[in-house]
Structures are given as structure tokens and as C-alpha cells.
Scaffold this active site. Sequence first.
Site, PDB file in Angstrom:
ATOM      1  N   ALA A 208       0.901  -1.130  -0.034  1.00  0.00           N
ATOM      2  CA  ALA A 208       0.118  -0.001  -0.138  1.00  0.00           C
ATOM      3  C   ALA A 208       0.895   1.284  -0.017  1.00  0.00           C
ATOM      4  CB  ALA A 208      -0.867   0.005   1.219  1.00  0.00           C
ATOM      5  N   ASP A 209       0.246   2.324  -0.498  1.00  0.00           N
ATOM      6  CA  ASP A 209       1.057   3.430  -0.637  1.00  0.00           C
ATOM      7  C   ASP A 209       0.079   4.591  -0.561  1.00  0.00           C
ATOM      8  OD1 ASP A 209       4.240   4.276  -0.825  1.00  0.00           O
ATOM      9  OD2 ASP A 209       3.014   5.819  -1.780  1.00  0.00           O
ATOM     10  N   GLN A 210       0.531   5.883  -0.388  1.00  0.00           N
ATOM     11  CA  GLN A 210      -0.463   7.181  -0.374  1.00  0.00           C
ATOM     12  C   GLN A 210       0.579   8.175  -0.554  1.00  0.00           C
ATOM     13  OE1 GLN A 210      -1.877   9.180   3.285  1.00  0.00           O
ATOM     14  NE2 GLN A 210      -3.755   8.410   3.006  1.00  0.00           N
TER      15      GLN A 210
END
Length: 205
Positions: free
Chosen positions: A81-83
Amino acid sequence: MTRSLILGSGSAVRAMLLSQAGVEFEVVTSEVDEDEIKDEFSKSEQLGDTEFATDKLALKLAEAKALAVAAKRPDALVIGADQILSCEGRRFDKPKSLDEARTNLKFFRGKPHILHGGIAIAQGDAIIWGHSDRATLTMRGFTDAFLEEYLARLGDEVLKSVGCYQIEGPGVQLFERIEGDYFTILGLPLLALLAELRRLAAVPA
């Protein structure tokens, strides 16, 4: 029988969300060079919709993290996951100092910004699922005095988030409007992830 599940992220918040949802997993950090991926992406990026391109970059980073861990653990399903935060066409990374956090918060003040979330599941050398989501948050026109009190109160905690806040804590006082999924704001589009994990028999259906 459920399948072995790994969270390929060192994020305490993502781990907390999965744990509170009752999901059994282990944590293995990916150690992916995010800056290198971002630089390569920027070089190949075409002119056009910057927000759409940032969605793609967040997903690309999530996929890279998932694949890096899955290469070591081909027996498991690996979540990456990344943001990324964008504001007025600019992308922002986590601040490296309180001075940088102060500068960023003054730039965000009184404006909407977007949190672009990317999440992926890998098995072996393949991405088997990916998902993107956005949330738009508008900061209020807080005073400089409030900003200084906020930074003094939280200290280095503001360096742990790309937006210099934790929405589940005192950071919520920075905002006048929030549009989007709560879990996406925290960095893990949880409902979409759980639906896919059920489909993959990684959690009970």
C-alpha cells in the site's frame, strides 16, 4: 482454510486497521526505494491529468512493495500500500523536519488537497489485484498561532504523515471539510481490500 497473509508495510496504522478488523497476518517491510520509483515515473510521465497520474504512481508504489516481499515469500499473499498527497498540482512527500512541516501546512492552509491511495496484492512474481482510491480534505484558514501550538504539541509525530497530521487525533482540528473514505484517509482502503481477501479465501467469507 484461509491463506497465509503478509502486510508488506512498516506502517503501524495499516497494521492496526487490519488487526482491528480481525485479520491474521504478519508484517514484512519491503525496503523498496520509493524515491527511485518516483524519479523513474516522473521521467516517463506524460503531460495531462496530474491527479490521474498521481493515482497511477500510488498504485505503482503499492505494487512494487507487494512484489518485493512476495519474491521472498512466494507461499503467501502480500499486501502493498502507498499514499501520495497532491495539492494544486504538486506532489508532497513526508516532511523531513518541523520547518518543512510548517511550510507545507501553510501551503495547504485554506485549500483542498487530495490523498491518493494505492493498494495491491501480489503472489510470487505477479500482481493479482490492485485498487486506487482518493479522498479530498480541505484545511481551514487556521491562524499562525494555532499552527505553532499544533507543531509544539505534536512535535516529530507530524513527520510520520505526508500531510503532517493524523486525522484520528488532533490533526482533525486542521480541517473544515473531509470528503472520502475514512480508511483511505488513514492509508488503507480497507473495505475494498477485505472484499478481495474474502474472494481469495484469505479471510473467512
